[in-house]
Design an enzyme around this catalytic site. Structure first.
Site, PDB file in Angstrom:
ATOM      1  N   HIS A 162      59.517 -83.725   8.929  1.00 13.52           N
ATOM      2  CA  HIS A 162      59.943 -85.123   8.698  1.00 13.52           C
ATOM      3  C   HIS A 162      60.726 -85.262   7.381  1.00 13.52           C
ATOM      4  O   HIS A 162      61.920 -85.496   7.419  1.00 13.52           O
ATOM      5  CB  HIS A 162      58.767 -86.121   8.731  1.00 13.52           C
ATOM      6  CG  HIS A 162      57.924 -86.024   9.961  1.00 13.52           C
ATOM      7  ND1 HIS A 162      58.441 -86.215  11.218  1.00 13.52           N
ATOM      8  CD2 HIS A 162      56.596 -85.741  10.144  1.00 13.52           C
ATOM      9  CE1 HIS A 162      57.476 -86.053  12.121  1.00 13.52           C
ATOM     10  NE2 HIS A 162      56.355 -85.759  11.489  1.00 13.52           N
ATOM     11  N   ASP A 197      57.486 -82.999  18.531  1.00 12.87           N
ATOM     12  CA  ASP A 197      56.339 -83.608  17.842  1.00 12.87           C
ATOM     13  C   ASP A 197      55.325 -84.237  18.797  1.00 12.87           C
ATOM     14  O   ASP A 197      54.528 -83.532  19.403  1.00 12.87           O
ATOM     15  CB  ASP A 197      56.884 -84.606  16.801  1.00 12.87           C
ATOM     16  CG  ASP A 197      55.831 -85.114  15.822  1.00 12.87           C
ATOM     17  OD1 ASP A 197      54.650 -84.808  15.999  1.00 12.87           O
ATOM     18  OD2 ASP A 197      56.185 -85.824  14.874  1.00 12.87           O
TER      19      ASP A 197
HETATM   20  C1  NGQ Z   1      49.649 -85.688  13.444  1.00 17.65           C
HETATM   21  N1  NGQ Z   1      51.664 -86.960  13.621  1.00 17.65           N
HETATM   22  O1  NGQ Z   1      49.038 -84.906  12.738  1.00 17.65           O
HETATM   23  O2  NGQ Z   1      49.591 -85.634  14.678  1.00 17.65           O
HETATM   24  C2  NGQ Z   1      50.563 -86.692  12.791  1.00 17.65           C
HETATM   25  C3  NGQ Z   1      49.819 -87.959  12.516  1.00 17.65           C
HETATM   26  C4  NGQ Z   1      48.980 -87.862  10.139  1.00 17.65           C
HETATM   27  C5  NGQ Z   1      52.858 -87.278  13.101  1.00 17.65           C
HETATM   28  N2  NGQ Z   1      52.975 -87.245  11.842  1.00 17.65           N
HETATM   29  C6  NGQ Z   1      48.654 -87.839  11.612  1.00 17.65           C
HETATM   30  N3  NGQ Z   1      53.871 -87.617  13.861  1.00 17.65           N
HETATM   31  O3  NGQ Z   1      50.097 -87.627   9.732  1.00 17.65           O
HETATM   32  O4  NGQ Z   1      48.053 -88.094   9.378  1.00 17.65           O
HETATM   33 ZN    ZN Z   2      53.343 -83.685  13.451  1.00 16.59          ZN
END
Ligand code: NGQ
Ligand code: ZN
Length: 451
Positions: free
Chosen positions: A267, A318
């Protein structure tokens, strides 16, 4: 693989006309050579397979289920709560069925390798499975059974925020003491093969202290080890990092750790000019995930400034609200077009926008996956795609526009054949396991959603 004759081959850097390519037993390309007489079976458009730099396979099964507004304040963080609840329902068998379906879809869309950012480690009550790698094993099995190349990134996840607060009960499937994590990675390394590489990931600066990252890197170091982490996806992370460390997340990471070309920053949405230049100088790759970043309301990565600084990027699907490299690339460029109210933003000078983006992906793929992928040159993996020359979208295509047609021309899939390590895994747009994978996936979803 039988030698493939191509009227036009894009090797990830440039086009060649009239080429024949071949792979050895290990799935590596020999030197592409000029084909004087192309046989009738020659294909028109041969291009490198795409590396998917960021995946949470289990989230595929949530796609489309988290789109009902609960409150005016719905955000990334409320989505995350929902995601935790969903993650709490999954067994190793369910993860296998979901990942298998996802990887079939990825291959059919033109992704030939995937970096799986794997943090769902333990049983529902937080206790390790026997063996502790049961869920990682399910991911490896899904990749091997479908034929996609895998870079498995077991994720270290230890705390609930910069202030050091403990993991929430809903995060207990994710967490490890450092020694247990090191043991998990060492065990997984036994699965490494010509199409499976084991790297590592730190969930985020929120979830792992930099001192622990240093300790893990010292214990697990090996040449070219891929190291991935989420960073600066949401403004709240920037605010919290400034409050705790007096620096923005990317600045803090670059100051504290030896970030280099082995690193992939996932990101990196909220970065200032100085951070952008710092990432570019480090040689790290930014994994941009435009469809998920759009879905979660993250913000737009400042691509133009990063390109001007000489930065490297790739794409990831993702959360898998979309499984299509073409859709990621469109969103990548359209986001910039919409901000700047100009066209063709993903390149700094005249030329094909689609080709420029695919060149960027080809250039970052090897370092980020830790595998010899991206370019179709001697010694690299025979991970390749044949585009459908008979599709109307490719009618009368030339070298100048073939890749723009693939990227920008409508929604009918143009990937006809897919090879990974010289092995054909998709024919006529269809993976051999499409039907059984879909049936097992549907049965799994029925069970999960009935519970
Ligand atoms: C994840 N997902 O780990 O699946 C993350 C969300 C976070 C994205 N960043 C959880 N798209 O970042 O704490
Ligand atoms: Zn992720």
């Amino acid at each position: 693989m039988n030698p493939l004759h191509a009227h036009a081959l894009f090797d990830g850097r440039q086009w060649h006309r009239g080429m024949v390519i071949d792979a050895d037993e290990a799935g590596r390309l020999g030197q592409p050579s000029a084909a004087f007489a192309a046989p009738a079976t020659a294909v028109d458009w041969l291009v490198p397979g795409i590396a998917n730099l960021h995946s949470h396979a289990f989230q595929r099964a949530m796609a489309g289920l988290a789109e009902r507004q609960q409150s005016e304040a719905d955000s990334f963080w409320t989505w995350r709560d929902w995601m935790y609840r969903f993650a709490a329902t999954l067994s190793p068998e369910a993860v296998y069925a979901i990942a298998r379906q996802l990887y079939v879809e990825m291959l059919e869309a033109g992704y030939t390798s995937v970096c799986e950012f794997h943090y769902l480690h333990h049983d529902v009550d937080g206790r390790p499975y026997a063996p502790p790698s049961a869920l990682a094993d399910a991911i490896i099995a899904a990749a091997c059974d479908t034929g996609i190349r895998l870079t498995l990134l077991p994720v270290l996840y230890q705390r609930g925020g910069f202030d050091g607060r403990a993991l929430l009960e809903r995060q207990r499937r994710f967490g490890h003491a450092t020694e247990d994590f090191l043991r998990l990675v060492e065990g997984l390394r036994r699965h490494a093969s010509s199409t499976v590489r084991i790297g590592i990931a730190f969930h985020s600066l929120r979830a792992v202290e930099v001192a622990t990252m240093r300790e893990v890197l010292a214990a697990l170091d090996e040449p070219g080890l891929p190291v991935h982490l989420h960073i600066a996806e949401q403004q709240a992370e920037v605010v919290d990092c400034l409050a705790t460390h007096g620096r923005r997340p990317v600045r803090y990471l670059l100051d504290e750790l030896p970030v280099d070309a082995r690193w992939t920053l996932v990101h990196a949405t909220h970065v200032d000019e100085d951070e952008l230049r710092g990432i570019a100088r480090s040689g790290a790759t930014v994994a941009i995930c435009p469809s998920t970043e759009g879905n979660l309301g993250d913000g737009l990565f400042p691509l133009r400034a990063f390109l001007a600084a000489g930065g490297r990027y790739g794409i990831g699907s993702d959360s898998h609200v979309s499984v299509s490299p073409v859709e990621e690339l469109r969103w990548l460029d359209y986001g910039q077009r919409l901000i700047e109210q100009k066209r063709s933003r993903a390149l700094l000078g005249p030329g094909s926008t689609g080709e420029a983006m695919l060149r960027a992906l080809a250039a970052s793929a090897a370092a980020s996956t830790g595998q010899a992928v991206g370019l179709l040159t001697e010694g690299m993996a025979a991970d390749l795609l044949v585009l459908d020359a008979s599709a109307p979208a490719m009618a009368a295509a030339g070298l100048d526009d073939a890749l723009d047609r693939w990227v920008f021309c409508g929604n009918r899939p143009l990937v006809r054949e897919v090879f990974v390590a010289g092995r054909r895994v998709v024919s006529e747009g269809c993976h051999a396991d499409r039907e059984p994978a879909a049936a097992a996936y549907a049965a799994t979803l029925r069970r999960l959603l009935a519970a």
